[in-house]
Design a protein around this motif. Structure first.
Motif, PDB file in Angstrom:
ATOM      1  N   LEU A  53      -9.218  28.593   8.550  1.00  0.00           N
ATOM      2  CA  LEU A  53      -9.140  27.354   9.333  1.00  0.00           C
ATOM      3  C   LEU A  53      -9.723  26.177   8.557  1.00  0.00           C
ATOM      4  CD1 LEU A  53     -10.153  28.592  12.902  1.00  0.00           C
ATOM      5  CD2 LEU A  53      -7.888  27.909  12.104  1.00  0.00           C
ATOM      6  N   ALA A  54     -10.762  26.443   7.752  1.00  0.00           N
ATOM      7  CA  ALA A  54     -11.432  25.342   7.055  1.00  0.00           C
ATOM      8  C   ALA A  54     -10.692  24.921   5.798  1.00  0.00           C
ATOM      9  CB  ALA A  54     -12.862  25.741   6.708  1.00  0.00           C
ATOM     10  N   SER A  55      -9.785  25.775   5.300  1.00  0.00           N
ATOM     11  CA  SER A  55      -9.162  25.420   4.014  1.00  0.00           C
ATOM     12  C   SER A  55      -7.914  24.589   4.228  1.00  0.00           C
ATOM     13  CB  SER A  55      -8.848  26.678   3.205  1.00  0.00           C
ATOM     14  OG  SER A  55      -7.912  27.459   3.884  1.00  0.00           O
ATOM     15  N   LYS A  56      -7.783  23.627   3.339  1.00  0.00           N
ATOM     16  CA  LYS A  56      -6.630  22.748   3.387  1.00  0.00           C
ATOM     17  C   LYS A  56      -6.117  22.650   1.963  1.00  0.00           C
ATOM     18  CE  LYS A  56      -5.372  18.250   5.200  1.00  0.00           C
ATOM     19  NZ  LYS A  56      -5.848  16.907   5.465  1.00  0.00           N
ATOM     20  N   ASN A  57      -4.881  22.980   1.734  1.00  0.00           N
ATOM     21  CA  ASN A  57      -4.320  23.031   0.378  1.00  0.00           C
ATOM     22  C   ASN A  57      -5.195  23.855  -0.566  1.00  0.00           C
ATOM     23  OD1 ASN A  57      -2.228  21.401   1.172  1.00  0.00           O
ATOM     24  ND2 ASN A  57      -3.272  19.523   0.556  1.00  0.00           N
ATOM     25  N   LYS A  58      -5.623  24.987  -0.098  1.00  0.00           N
ATOM     26  CA  LYS A  58      -6.448  25.910  -0.883  1.00  0.00           C
ATOM     27  C   LYS A  58      -7.813  25.316  -1.258  1.00  0.00           C
ATOM     28  CE  LYS A  58      -2.726  28.657  -2.847  1.00  0.00           C
ATOM     29  NZ  LYS A  58      -2.106  29.162  -4.069  1.00  0.00           N
ATOM     30  N   GLN A  59      -8.187  24.198  -0.650  1.00  0.00           N
ATOM     31  CA  GLN A  59      -9.498  23.606  -0.912  1.00  0.00           C
ATOM     32  C   GLN A  59     -10.357  23.725   0.351  1.00  0.00           C
ATOM     33  OE1 GLN A  59     -10.570  21.661  -3.745  1.00  0.00           O
ATOM     34  NE2 GLN A  59      -8.775  22.431  -4.832  1.00  0.00           N
ATOM     35  N   VAL A  60     -11.625  24.049   0.160  1.00  0.00           N
ATOM     36  CA  VAL A  60     -12.539  24.117   1.294  1.00  0.00           C
ATOM     37  C   VAL A  60     -13.704  23.179   1.019  1.00  0.00           C
ATOM     38  CG1 VAL A  60     -14.047  25.603   2.647  1.00  0.00           C
ATOM     39  CG2 VAL A  60     -11.915  26.506   1.754  1.00  0.00           C
ATOM     40  N   THR A  61     -13.892  22.170   1.870  1.00  0.00           N
ATOM     41  CA  THR A  61     -15.033  21.285   1.654  1.00  0.00           C
ATOM     42  C   THR A  61     -16.216  21.808   2.473  1.00  0.00           C
ATOM     43  OG1 THR A  61     -14.403  19.861   3.480  1.00  0.00           O
ATOM     44  CG2 THR A  61     -13.563  19.266   1.322  1.00  0.00           C
ATOM     45  N   PRO A  62     -17.444  21.607   1.971  1.00  0.00           N
ATOM     46  CA  PRO A  62     -18.635  22.128   2.647  1.00  0.00           C
ATOM     47  C   PRO A  62     -18.731  21.693   4.104  1.00  0.00           C
ATOM     48  CG  PRO A  62     -19.222  21.278   0.497  1.00  0.00           C
ATOM     49  CD  PRO A  62     -17.777  20.952   0.701  1.00  0.00           C
ATOM     50  N   HIS A  63     -18.466  20.412   4.375  1.00  0.00           N
ATOM     51  CA  HIS A  63     -18.599  19.910   5.746  1.00  0.00           C
ATOM     52  C   HIS A  63     -17.638  20.607   6.698  1.00  0.00           C
ATOM     53  CE1 HIS A  63     -20.715  16.496   3.845  1.00  0.00           C
ATOM     54  NE2 HIS A  63     -21.394  16.546   4.966  1.00  0.00           N
ATOM     55  N   THR A  64     -16.375  20.687   6.278  1.00  0.00           N
ATOM     56  CA  THR A  64     -15.365  21.315   7.134  1.00  0.00           C
ATOM     57  C   THR A  64     -15.732  22.762   7.415  1.00  0.00           C
ATOM     58  OG1 THR A  64     -13.906  20.152   5.640  1.00  0.00           O
ATOM     59  CG2 THR A  64     -12.878  21.327   7.443  1.00  0.00           C
ATOM     60  N   LEU A  65     -16.213  23.437   6.385  1.00  0.00           N
ATOM     61  CA  LEU A  65     -16.552  24.846   6.530  1.00  0.00           C
ATOM     62  C   LEU A  65     -17.662  25.033   7.566  1.00  0.00           C
ATOM     63  CD1 LEU A  65     -15.751  27.557   5.125  1.00  0.00           C
ATOM     64  CD2 LEU A  65     -17.908  27.354   3.924  1.00  0.00           C
ATOM     65  N   LEU A  66     -18.726  24.219   7.444  1.00  0.00           N
ATOM     66  CA  LEU A  66     -19.841  24.360   8.379  1.00  0.00           C
ATOM     67  C   LEU A  66     -19.424  23.993   9.793  1.00  0.00           C
ATOM     68  CD1 LEU A  66     -22.811  23.006   6.252  1.00  0.00           C
ATOM     69  CD2 LEU A  66     -22.183  25.361   6.710  1.00  0.00           C
ATOM     70  N   LEU A  67     -18.624  22.911   9.902  1.00  0.00           N
ATOM     71  CA  LEU A  67     -18.179  22.500  11.237  1.00  0.00           C
ATOM     72  C   LEU A  67     -17.309  23.578  11.872  1.00  0.00           C
ATOM     73  CD1 LEU A  67     -17.435  18.701  10.819  1.00  0.00           C
ATOM     74  CD2 LEU A  67     -19.196  19.799  12.208  1.00  0.00           C
ATOM     75  N   THR A  68     -16.424  24.165  11.074  1.00  0.00           N
ATOM     76  CA  THR A  68     -15.578  25.238  11.594  1.00  0.00           C
ATOM     77  C   THR A  68     -16.445  26.406  12.057  1.00  0.00           C
ATOM     78  OG1 THR A  68     -14.016  24.590   9.880  1.00  0.00           O
ATOM     79  CG2 THR A  68     -13.486  26.559  11.131  1.00  0.00           C
ATOM     80  N   GLY A  69     -17.485  26.705  11.272  1.00  0.00           N
ATOM     81  CA  GLY A  69     -18.414  27.767  11.657  1.00  0.00           C
ATOM     82  C   GLY A  69     -19.092  27.472  12.981  1.00  0.00           C
ATOM     83  N   VAL A  70     -19.550  26.238  13.147  1.00  0.00           N
ATOM     84  CA  VAL A  70     -20.231  25.836  14.383  1.00  0.00           C
ATOM     85  C   VAL A  70     -19.296  25.998  15.575  1.00  0.00           C
ATOM     86  CG1 VAL A  70     -21.135  23.821  15.622  1.00  0.00           C
ATOM     87  CG2 VAL A  70     -21.862  24.283  13.268  1.00  0.00           C
ATOM     88  N   ILE A  71     -18.041  25.561  15.383  1.00  0.00           N
ATOM     89  CA  ILE A  71     -17.073  25.621  16.482  1.00  0.00           C
ATOM     90  C   ILE A  71     -16.750  27.066  16.838  1.00  0.00           C
ATOM     91  CG2 ILE A  71     -14.685  25.082  17.126  1.00  0.00           C
ATOM     92  CD1 ILE A  71     -15.133  22.487  15.378  1.00  0.00           C
ATOM     93  N   LEU A  72     -16.538  27.889  15.813  1.00  0.00           N
ATOM     94  CA  LEU A  72     -16.238  29.302  16.077  1.00  0.00           C
ATOM     95  C   LEU A  72     -17.421  29.967  16.778  1.00  0.00           C
ATOM     96  CD1 LEU A  72     -14.031  31.488  15.616  1.00  0.00           C
ATOM     97  CD2 LEU A  72     -15.455  32.301  13.752  1.00  0.00           C
ATOM     98  N   ASN A  73     -18.638  29.615  16.340  1.00  0.00           N
ATOM     99  CA  ASN A  73     -19.841  30.132  16.986  1.00  0.00           C
ATOM    100  C   ASN A  73     -19.825  29.847  18.482  1.00  0.00           C
ATOM    101  OD1 ASN A  73     -21.769  31.598  15.568  1.00  0.00           O
ATOM    102  ND2 ASN A  73     -22.319  29.819  14.347  1.00  0.00           N
ATOM    103  N   ALA A  74     -19.528  28.586  18.825  1.00  0.00           N
ATOM    104  CA  ALA A  74     -19.516  28.182  20.230  1.00  0.00           C
ATOM    105  C   ALA A  74     -18.466  28.980  20.995  1.00  0.00           C
ATOM    106  CB  ALA A  74     -19.236  26.689  20.338  1.00  0.00           C
ATOM    107  N   PHE A  75     -17.319  29.152  20.345  1.00  0.00           N
ATOM    108  CA  PHE A  75     -16.202  29.857  20.966  1.00  0.00           C
ATOM    109  C   PHE A  75     -16.564  31.322  21.223  1.00  0.00           C
ATOM    110  CE2 PHE A  75     -11.982  31.907  20.706  1.00  0.00           C
ATOM    111  CZ  PHE A  75     -11.351  31.198  21.712  1.00  0.00           C
ATOM    112  N   LEU A  76     -17.152  31.960  20.207  1.00  0.00           N
ATOM    113  CA  LEU A  76     -17.518  33.368  20.344  1.00  0.00           C
ATOM    114  C   LEU A  76     -18.617  33.549  21.385  1.00  0.00           C
ATOM    115  CD1 LEU A  76     -17.452  34.473  16.593  1.00  0.00           C
ATOM    116  CD2 LEU A  76     -15.808  35.049  18.361  1.00  0.00           C
ATOM    117  N   PHE A  77     -19.534  32.592  21.419  1.00  0.00           N
ATOM    118  CA  PHE A  77     -20.610  32.656  22.409  1.00  0.00           C
ATOM    119  C   PHE A  77     -20.064  32.588  23.830  1.00  0.00           C
ATOM    120  CE2 PHE A  77     -25.125  32.793  21.697  1.00  0.00           C
ATOM    121  CZ  PHE A  77     -25.162  32.967  20.324  1.00  0.00           C
TER     122      PHE A  77
END
Lengths: 254, 327
Positions: free
Chosen positions: B129-153
């Motif tokens: 989800l965080a990768s775009k054109n095979k690139q992953v930026t640190p911010h997007t990755l952490l934000l995606t993690g936070v969102i998935l965390n909330a979802f799983l919780f």
């Protein structure tokens, strides 16, 4: 060693337009080869295909008899070393540690370097004049010094070919000259992308011009850098001056 | 920092193992009652030491090792100093798997497998989800993690509402992060998972050195990047999947232990991967000892969950890193 590029096309994922279209040429004689063209012409894409980082959507690259893209990445790394455009290294590795990473294709399971690996790394650090920086972290170095470190890492890879993506980008005039002089002094087949036509004219023995993914022409700089060619490729009017063996171009203001 | 030699590698790891053993014995002795494990013990002390404390200290060791090593692997691979299994949602993935197992009354042998599968799934999901054109930026990755965390919780809370009171109690402990006394066959299973994971992650140390200096350079140096990335995700998830069903969500160990380890030993992953495991083990054993003994001098006859101790240390550290600039 001859590098044969046959009918290469490349289409980026999620893109409808090919970044490269039916490119064919051969690199045999001459040691310094330049890839030139306007922004978005496909220079870096072509370079990445030649390093093996990208697999062409169509066509093949032959290294003597071998298809470059059917070699394993480890085998390929013994022929092609690559110096990317200035890159950030996340952790504070020392210069020496970075250069030693060039030995990757030759190391065993845990990646411990032998005495010989250390000697080769030492030699490439001396060749690029960074031996006195070996204990410094890469984060502390200037742009020109960093570029030397990446070149030294590529040298330690001990390959016949050295490919560089815009080696002079972000460098001031002095470092540009230093880096290019260093590159041409190496006993390697060099393939590099360049933005600066005049630097290409001074340092390359052969150049190709790309525009919108097409190969426009190939030859030595003196015959390729002409008023007509530059205007056609860059859509800019220029004057050409001949100085010694080089053709230098200046934009026409009027 | 001098390049790593086999000699230095071996010496450092042996030293760390001896140190870990010392901390293990220390944690065994400390607690509500000071008991020295060598010498003759009264039957009561014998029970406290071998039946109630030993499995608990051992679980802390395993959990700390798993969190420390996998945190280092994630940070190196993703070139992100704030990545850790907790923040990326891998731990929550494991928790969801464990809780599903709990809710459906699966036998314990199944639970680490389920937990691992959902941890691995969460990791792949966040990365994709965080990768775009095979690139992953640190911010997007952490934000995606936070969102998935909330979802799983949300999922976990939903399950929590459906299960019995007794099961719900267990879920709460899992969410808090709690090192308790577990049976030896459970610990054995977890140990097997952690051992296999640690072996393979240590093997990835050299690849991680190259990967942490950029995927493109790594590929040009002859590293098969997607294969190594998958392996690292897989074995890090395996370790997390193994410890979460017993220890729950212990936060921040996977974040700050890698930083401490790199600060001491430099950035070379061949050493830092196993070293961060041993340091993580020591830190968590000490945190758990603190959790066990913090309240013994008060009138509360209870223990703190270790999940309350690690954020006390970890959260300020996280803020410090954030202030210093996200990389």
């Amino acid at each position: 060693m001859t590098l044969k590029i046959k009918d290469i096309s490349y289409l980026y994922p999620h893109s409808s337009q090919e970044a490269l279209k039916d490119i064919s040429f051969e690199i045999s004689s001459g040691n310094i080869f330049g890839i030139l063209g306007p922004n978005g012409a496909g220079k870096t894409t072509l370079l990445k295909i030649l390093t093996g980082l990208f697999k062409p959507s169509h066509g093949e690259v032959f290294l003597e008899e071998n298809n470059l893209h059917s070699l394993s990445s480890r085998e390929r790394a013994k022929y092609m070393a690559y110096v990317p455009q200035q890159e950030e290294i996340f952790l504070p590795f020392s210069t020496e540690q970075i250069v030693l990473m060039g030995r990757a294709p030759y190391l065993g399971l845990m990646g411990f370097e032998s005495e010989q690996d250390h000697e080769i790394a030492q030699q490439s650090m001396k060749e690029t004049d960074i031996w006195n920086l070996r204990h410094r972290s890469l984060h502390e170095l200037s742009g020109g010094e960093k570029q030397r470190v990446f070149i030294a890492r590529a040298l330690a890879q001990n390959t016949p070919f050295l490919l560089l993506d815009e080696p002079t980008a972000h460098l001031d005039l002095r470092y540009q000259m230093e880096i290019l002089k260093l590159i041409v002094s190496l006993n390697k087949k060099i393939i590099m992308t360049l933005h600066d036509i005049n630097l290409a004219s001074l340092f390359c023995q052969k150049i190709i011009f790309l525009k919108e993914g097409h190969l426009i022409g190939m030859g030595n700089p003196a015959e390729m850098i002409t008023q007509e060619n530059i205007q056609k490729i860059y859509e800019t009017k220029v004057h050409i001056y001949k100085k010694e063996n080089a053709s230098l171009c200046f934009p026409n203001f009027s | 920092m001098k390049p790593l030699s086999i000699k230095k590698w071996t010496f450092t790891l042996v030293a760390l193992k001896i140190l870990t053993l010392s901390v293990f014995l220390l944690s065994l002795s400390l607690g509500g009652k000071l008991i020295w494990p060598f010498g003759t013990l009264s039957p009561e002390d014998h029970n406290i030491l071998w039946i109630s404390r030993l499995p608990r200290v051992f679980l802390a060791l395993m959990t700390g090792y798993a969190l420390g090593t996998s945190g280092t692997a994630f940070q190196g691979l993703l070139q992100n100093s704030l990545a850790d299994p907790y923040i990326l949602g891998v731990s929550s993935g494991a928790a969801l798997g464990s809780i599903l197992g709990l809710a459906f009354h699966l036998p314990f042998e199944m639970i680490p497998v389920l937990s691992f599968a959902s941890a691995f799934g969460a990791m792949i999901l966040v990365y994709t989800l965080a990768s775009k054109n095979k690139q992953v930026t640190p911010h997007t990755l952490l934000l995606t993690g936070v969102i998935l965390n909330a979802f799983l919780f949300a999922f976990i809370l939903l399950l929590n509402g459906l299960v019995s009171f007794e099961q719900s109690q267990k879920i709460i402990f899992l969410l808090m992060g709690n090192i308790g006394t577990e049976s030896f066959d459970k610990l054995l299973l977890v140990t097997a998972f952690v051992f296999v994971g640690s072996l393979f992650l240590t093997r990835e140390g050299y690849a991680l050195n190259l990967l942490s200096s950029g995927a493109e350079s790594a590929a040009a140096s002859g590293i098969d990047v997607p294969r190594h990335r998958k392996r690292i995700f897989f074995f890090a998830s395996l370790m997390i999947g193994a410890v979460v069903p017993l220890a729950g969500l212990v936060g921040f160990i996977g974040l700050f232990v890698p930083h401490i380890t790199r600060f001491i030993f430099g950035p070379d992953h061949r050493l830092v991967i196993p070293a961060s495991g041993w340091i993580g083990a020591m830190v968590l054993m000490l945190c758990d000892t603190l959790a066990r003994s913090a309240l013994i001098w008060t009138s509360y006859q209870t223990e703190l969950p270790v999940g309350a101790i690690t954020p006390l240390l970890g959260a300020p550290f996280f803020l410090f890193l954030l202030k210093r600039g996200l990389k």
